[in-house]
Design a protein around this motif. Structure first.
Motif, PDB file in Angstrom:
ATOM      1  N   ALA A  15       0.831  -1.216   0.000  1.00 28.71           N
ATOM      2  CA  ALA A  15       0.000   0.000   0.000  1.00 28.71           C
ATOM      3  C   ALA A  15       0.860   1.259   0.000  1.00 28.71           C
ATOM      4  O   ALA A  15       0.600   2.206  -0.762  1.00 28.71           O
ATOM      5  CB  ALA A  15      -0.930  -0.011   1.205  1.00 28.71           C
ATOM      6  N   LYS A  16       1.873   1.280   0.844  1.00 28.22           N
ATOM      7  CA  LYS A  16       2.732   2.463   0.913  1.00 28.22           C
ATOM      8  C   LYS A  16       3.569   2.616  -0.356  1.00 28.22           C
ATOM      9  O   LYS A  16       3.782   3.742  -0.847  1.00 28.22           O
ATOM     10  CB  LYS A  16       3.637   2.380   2.143  1.00 28.22           C
ATOM     11  N   ALA A  17       4.066   1.526  -0.898  1.00 26.69           N
ATOM     12  CA  ALA A  17       4.894   1.588  -2.109  1.00 26.69           C
ATOM     13  C   ALA A  17       4.111   2.151  -3.282  1.00 26.69           C
ATOM     14  O   ALA A  17       4.636   2.938  -4.085  1.00 26.69           O
ATOM     15  CB  ALA A  17       5.451   0.211  -2.443  1.00 26.69           C
ATOM     16  N   VAL A  18       2.847   1.746  -3.412  1.00 28.96           N
ATOM     17  CA  VAL A  18       2.006   2.271  -4.488  1.00 28.96           C
ATOM     18  C   VAL A  18       1.847   3.782  -4.332  1.00 28.96           C
ATOM     19  O   VAL A  18       1.923   4.537  -5.316  1.00 28.96           O
ATOM     20  CB  VAL A  18       0.635   1.563  -4.489  1.00 28.96           C
ATOM     21  N   GLY A  19       1.637   4.246  -3.113  1.00 25.56           N
ATOM     22  CA  GLY A  19       1.522   5.681  -2.890  1.00 25.56           C
ATOM     23  C   GLY A  19       2.791   6.428  -3.241  1.00 25.56           C
ATOM     24  O   GLY A  19       2.753   7.495  -3.874  1.00 25.56           O
TER      25      GLY A  19
ATOM     26  N   VAL B 252       3.727  -5.012  -7.768  1.00 27.54           N
ATOM     27  CA  VAL B 252       4.098  -6.425  -7.863  1.00 27.54           C
ATOM     28  C   VAL B 252       5.423  -6.683  -7.144  1.00 27.54           C
ATOM     29  O   VAL B 252       5.582  -7.689  -6.445  1.00 27.54           O
ATOM     30  CB  VAL B 252       4.170  -6.872  -9.338  1.00 27.54           C
ATOM     31  N   ALA B 253       6.373  -5.769  -7.282  1.00 24.70           N
ATOM     32  CA  ALA B 253       7.649  -5.915  -6.567  1.00 24.70           C
ATOM     33  C   ALA B 253       7.417  -5.967  -5.067  1.00 24.70           C
ATOM     34  O   ALA B 253       8.046  -6.775  -4.354  1.00 24.70           O
ATOM     35  CB  ALA B 253       8.591  -4.775  -6.932  1.00 24.70           C
ATOM     36  N   ALA B 254       6.513  -5.134  -4.569  1.00 23.18           N
ATOM     37  CA  ALA B 254       6.208  -5.140  -3.134  1.00 23.18           C
ATOM     38  C   ALA B 254       5.581  -6.470  -2.712  1.00 23.18           C
ATOM     39  O   ALA B 254       5.873  -6.988  -1.627  1.00 23.18           O
ATOM     40  CB  ALA B 254       5.281  -3.984  -2.791  1.00 23.18           C
ATOM     41  N   LEU B 255       4.750  -7.024  -3.561  1.00 24.16           N
ATOM     42  CA  LEU B 255       4.089  -8.286  -3.232  1.00 24.16           C
ATOM     43  C   LEU B 255       5.078  -9.443  -3.116  1.00 24.16           C
ATOM     44  O   LEU B 255       4.898 -10.345  -2.287  1.00 24.16           O
ATOM     45  CB  LEU B 255       3.023  -8.613  -4.284  1.00 24.16           C
ATOM     46  N   VAL B 256       6.137  -9.417  -3.912  1.00 22.16           N
ATOM     47  CA  VAL B 256       7.068 -10.559  -3.932  1.00 22.16           C
ATOM     48  C   VAL B 256       8.409 -10.248  -3.285  1.00 22.16           C
ATOM     49  O   VAL B 256       9.328 -11.061  -3.323  1.00 22.16           O
ATOM     50  CB  VAL B 256       7.294 -11.066  -5.377  1.00 22.16           C
TER      51      VAL B 256
ATOM     52  N   ASP C  19      11.307   2.919   0.320  1.00 19.24           N
ATOM     53  CA  ASP C  19      10.692   3.813   1.294  1.00 19.24           C
ATOM     54  C   ASP C  19       9.565   3.123   2.059  1.00 19.24           C
ATOM     55  O   ASP C  19       9.401   3.330   3.271  1.00 19.24           O
ATOM     56  CB  ASP C  19      10.163   5.070   0.606  1.00 19.24           C
ATOM     57  N   ALA C  20       8.788   2.304   1.360  1.00 23.87           N
ATOM     58  CA  ALA C  20       7.688   1.602   2.026  1.00 23.87           C
ATOM     59  C   ALA C  20       8.217   0.582   3.025  1.00 23.87           C
ATOM     60  O   ALA C  20       7.734   0.482   4.161  1.00 23.87           O
ATOM     61  CB  ALA C  20       6.806   0.929   0.983  1.00 23.87           C
ATOM     62  N   ASP C  21       9.225  -0.176   2.612  1.00 20.51           N
ATOM     63  CA  ASP C  21       9.808  -1.192   3.490  1.00 20.51           C
ATOM     64  C   ASP C  21      10.537  -0.541   4.663  1.00 20.51           C
ATOM     65  O   ASP C  21      10.464  -1.003   5.807  1.00 20.51           O
ATOM     66  CB  ASP C  21      10.760  -2.066   2.680  1.00 20.51           C
ATOM     67  N   THR C  22      11.232   0.555   4.395  1.00 20.09           N
ATOM     68  CA  THR C  22      11.936   1.282   5.445  1.00 20.09           C
ATOM     69  C   THR C  22      10.954   1.857   6.458  1.00 20.09           C
ATOM     70  O   THR C  22      11.209   1.846   7.669  1.00 20.09           O
ATOM     71  CB  THR C  22      12.788   2.410   4.835  1.00 20.09           C
ATOM     72  N   LEU C  23       9.829   2.360   5.976  1.00 22.22           N
ATOM     73  CA  LEU C  23       8.827   2.911   6.887  1.00 22.22           C
ATOM     74  C   LEU C  23       8.322   1.845   7.844  1.00 22.22           C
ATOM     75  O   LEU C  23       8.126   2.118   9.040  1.00 22.22           O
ATOM     76  CB  LEU C  23       7.667   3.516   6.095  1.00 22.22           C
ATOM     77  N   PHE C  24       8.119   0.634   7.353  1.00 22.33           N
ATOM     78  CA  PHE C  24       7.672  -0.446   8.230  1.00 22.33           C
ATOM     79  C   PHE C  24       8.682  -0.663   9.357  1.00 22.33           C
ATOM     80  O   PHE C  24       8.311  -0.874  10.510  1.00 22.33           O
ATOM     81  CB  PHE C  24       7.487  -1.737   7.433  1.00 22.33           C
ATOM     82  N   LYS C  25       9.967  -0.594   9.017  1.00 24.27           N
ATOM     83  CA  LYS C  25      11.017  -0.748  10.024  1.00 24.27           C
ATOM     84  C   LYS C  25      10.985   0.398  11.036  1.00 24.27           C
ATOM     85  O   LYS C  25      11.285   0.202  12.215  1.00 24.27           O
ATOM     86  CB  LYS C  25      12.385  -0.788   9.350  1.00 24.27           C
ATOM     87  N   ALA C  26      10.666   1.611  10.561  1.00 25.90           N
ATOM     88  CA  ALA C  26      10.733   2.810  11.404  1.00 25.90           C
ATOM     89  C   ALA C  26       9.474   3.063  12.215  1.00 25.90           C
ATOM     90  O   ALA C  26       9.471   3.944  13.086  1.00 25.90           O
ATOM     91  CB  ALA C  26      11.026   4.037  10.533  1.00 25.90           C
ATOM     92  N   LEU C  27       8.404   2.323  11.966  1.00 29.67           N
ATOM     93  CA  LEU C  27       7.162   2.551  12.710  1.00 29.67           C
ATOM     94  C   LEU C  27       7.413   2.421  14.212  1.00 29.67           C
ATOM     95  O   LEU C  27       8.075   1.484  14.656  1.00 29.67           O
ATOM     96  CB  LEU C  27       6.105   1.527  12.301  1.00 29.67           C
ATOM     97  N   PRO C  28       6.884   3.331  15.017  1.00 28.28           N
ATOM     98  CA  PRO C  28       7.092   3.230  16.461  1.00 28.28           C
ATOM     99  C   PRO C  28       6.566   1.929  17.055  1.00 28.28           C
ATOM    100  O   PRO C  28       7.059   1.485  18.099  1.00 28.28           O
ATOM    101  CB  PRO C  28       6.325   4.441  17.004  1.00 28.28           C
TER     102      PRO C  28
END
Length: 223
Positions: free
Chosen positions: A44-48, A62-66, A128-137
């Protein structure tokens, strides 16, 4: 905001989603951190981010899915370990072979441990989407113990991994590529990295190490 025409039909995107979702459900016990909850958030975040930077939205989706199927192949592995399974899934779902290879390259390009300052727009959106998941409080509180179990790591190993892979990228100014993401989430990222730096220091303290050993002993008795 820039837009670019997608190179993958929506029906193919849906097929990849269904295939990965089934895999995540089938292997939910193994994918305690990198399961569907992670995949769907990153997607979801990657698409945005792709819509914002002009990347090919469907390719990024698709890259985010796999992007994390490597964890079905080998615990605690780099993205490249999932190449064969990734390409197999994409081929089964009708992704043209040249686009599938491109997607595989994007996944490798976006990986935190090896990514550089100048990567493709598609890799930037995924990263950025994957990094954000890591950075979530909430990630260290709710999900870190799942990462430890999934990958067979100790707290010390995870702290060294996070600090070693992420601090230099943050300090060099490309923790996030999207300026709005950087402005919105950098405070979270900084707090997260400071926390893991403190954990790294704490677990090297002999008294803290004894405390953790005692906690693990209690857990072992309880199980």
């Amino acid at each position: 905001m820039r837009t670019q025409e997608s190179t993958i039909d929506q029906g193919i995107v849906d097929a990849v989603e269904n295939r990965v979702h089934r895999l995540c459900r089938r292997h939910a016990e193994r994918l305690q951190f990198h399961g569907w909850h992670h995949v769907s958030f990153v997607r979801a975040k990657a698409v945005g981010f792709a819509q914002h930077n002009g990347a090919d939205r469907a390719v990024v989706e698709v890259a985010a899915l796999v992007h994390d199927v490597n964890y079905l192949v080998l615990r605690n592995s780099p993205a490249a370990a999932g190449q064969s399974l990734r390409l197999e899934i994409l081929a089964e779902c009708g992704v043209p072979s040249d686009v599938a290879r491109w997607i595989d390259e994007i996944v490798d390009e976006a990986e935190m441990a090896t990514r550089g300052r100048d990567i493709s727009l598609e890799a930037q959106a995924l990263s950025d989407a994957d990094t954000l998941f890591k950075a979530l409080p909430v990630t260290p509180v709710v999900l870190a113990h799942r990462y430890l179990r999934e990958n067979g790591l100790s707290l010390r190993e995870l702290a060294h991994k996070i600090v070693g892979e992420q601090c230099d990228v943050h300090d060099e100014g490309y923790y996030f590529y999207n300026p709005e993401a950087a402005a919105t989430y950098s405070r979270w990222a900084m707090a997260n990295l400071q926390l893991w730096q403190c954990i790294k220091e704490a677990v090297d303290d002999p008294t803290v190490a004894e405390l953790l050993d005692a906690v693990h002993a209690v857990d072992a008795l309880a199980s």
